[in-house]
Design an enzyme around this catalytic site. Structure first.
Site, mmCIF file in Angstrom:
data_model
loop_
_atom_site.group_PDB
_atom_site.id
_atom_site.type_symbol
_atom_site.label_atom_id
_atom_site.label_comp_id
_atom_site.label_asym_id
_atom_site.label_seq_id
_atom_site.Cartn_x
_atom_site.Cartn_y
_atom_site.Cartn_z
ATOM 1 N N TYR A 128 -5.121 5.574 -9.139
ATOM 2 C CA TYR A 128 -6.202 4.674 -8.704
ATOM 3 C C TYR A 128 -7.709 5.234 -9.535
ATOM 4 C CZ TYR A 128 -3.950 2.575 -4.801
ATOM 5 O OH TYR A 128 -2.878 1.932 -4.188
ATOM 6 N N CYS A 152 0.948 -1.318 0.139
ATOM 7 C CA CYS A 152 0.111 -0.215 0.003
ATOM 8 C C CYS A 152 0.785 1.370 0.106
ATOM 9 C CB CYS A 152 -0.691 0.007 1.280
ATOM 10 S SG CYS A 152 -1.773 1.683 1.453
#
Length: 367
Positions: free
Chosen positions: A224, A48
């Site tokens: 994203y 992440c």
């Protein structure tokens, strides 16, 4: 919502990121959360980018022996992030809270990830696929959220900054966690061998905030918004926006590099290549996790393929390699295996067969 593989999209197919729920801080004047050694614990994923920035800051600030770390498995299944099974690993040395430079048995971080054909999604390689949950022997990140708030009903995200004394979450917003670490509240406990660095100098704070704002919206979150777009129109708008802002970064770094060359010569200029004032700041720190993932995963997995960084953005690539090869905290917290396996195995809507590309080789070029 308990399915952490879902993302929130609007009716037009645009991606919307969840707002963090726990937003407290740590300070000597705080009524509850006061600075102390071994009181706070960091829960992260090496894959992440938001969690990655907290690991880098923790290392840069000399806090690896002050704030412990547990690392989730790279595969995020339908129930979210999970840890290695405690029962299987309790006698392996993995149960120790002090092993390795990050407070756990060292997870290999190298410039190559290697073939992944023999690695299953339920692989439990000790110190490689992740760690156990060191404090309560929980199975999942969700267990921590429910311990902090039994009525919690949003996604179970990382990073999590946990207070072992009150047994609750202090903060789960990465941008705020890195400022807590940088604030100096832990300096009296920090490793004195680590050079003191202020990632947010007062005189540069307005400029850092300004850069962070557009980098976050158009690059950090932009990849994203591109990858999770559910319509062609939204995808094309977002991918173009990402590359327009990469070009803006390229120009900034070109100006900085030319200035450094004129002052120090080409040989020394690379080590001075940062976003602001020839010094490492929070702006570099927040950009790095996205750029180091760009060529290995975002180009193919999120369809950010108008160009690679190494082929299309010479200055950004040089900046990236300077951070990775010249500053240990960046290199030693970057796991290309976790990064590649997580994205390609945890998003079945994007990559239903779960095939992990071998390239690029190397994942980052030598300096």
């Amino acid at each position: 919502m308990t399915d952490s593989t879902k993302w929130a999209n609007t009716e037009d197919g645009s991606f919307k990121r969840q707002v963090s729920s726990f937003r407290d801080t740590i300070s000597s004047s705080h009524a509850i959360f006061k600075p102390a050694k071994n009181r706070y614990w960091l829960y992260v994923s090496l894959a992440c980018p938001w969690a990655h920035r907290t690991l880098i800051t923790r290392a840069l600030k000399g806090l690896t022996s002050v704030i412990g770390v547990s690392v989730v498995h790279w595969n995020m299944d339908t129930k979210g992030w999970r840890f290695l099974p405690y029962e299987e690993n309790a006698g392996s040395g993995e149960s120790s809270k002090s092993n390795g430079p990050f407070g756990y048995t060292g997870i290999p971080c190298s410039p190559n990830s290697g073939p992944t054909a023999g690695i299953a999604n339920d692989s439990t390689r000790v110190g490689v696929d992740g760690t156990i949950e060191h404090n309560y022997h929980y199975k999942r990140i969700s267990d921590l959220y429910y311990k902090a708030n039994p009525d919690y009903n949003a996604r179970f995200t990382v990073p999590v900054l946990w207070d072992l004394e009150t047994e609750t979450i202090v903060n789960n917003e990465s941008s705020e966690i890195i400022r807590i670490f940088n604030s100096g509240v832990f300096d009296e406990f920090a490793d004195q061998q680590v050079r003191r660095i202020d990632l947010l100098p007062k005189d540069l704070e307005p400029k850092i905030d300004e850069i962070n704002s557009w980098v976050y919206n158009s690059i950090n979150n932009g990849v994203y918004k591109t990858g999770f777009a559910e319509s062609q129109q939204v995808y094309e708008k977002e991918v173009v926006n990402v590359f327009e802002h990469l070009q803006k970064l390229e120009h900034m770094l070109q100006v900085n590099y030319d200035s450094a060359v004129s002052k120090y010569g080409e040989k020394e200029a690379v080590s001075k290549l940062f976003l602001l004032n020839e010094q490492l700041t929070e702006a570099d720190l927040r950009l790095y996790p996205t750029i180091v993932r760009f060529d290995p995963v975002y180009v193919q997995h999120f369809k950010c393929n108008l160009s690679t960084i190494r082929d299309g953005f010479k200055m950004i690539d040089l900046w990236l390699r300077n951070l990775y090869w010249n500053i240990d905290a960046f290199r030693e917290t970057t796991s290309f295996e976790h990064i590649k396996l997580h994205y390609t195995r945890s998003h079945p809507r994007i990559n239903p067969l779960g095939i992990t590309p071998l390239g690029p080789i190397p994942a980052i070029l030598p300096l």
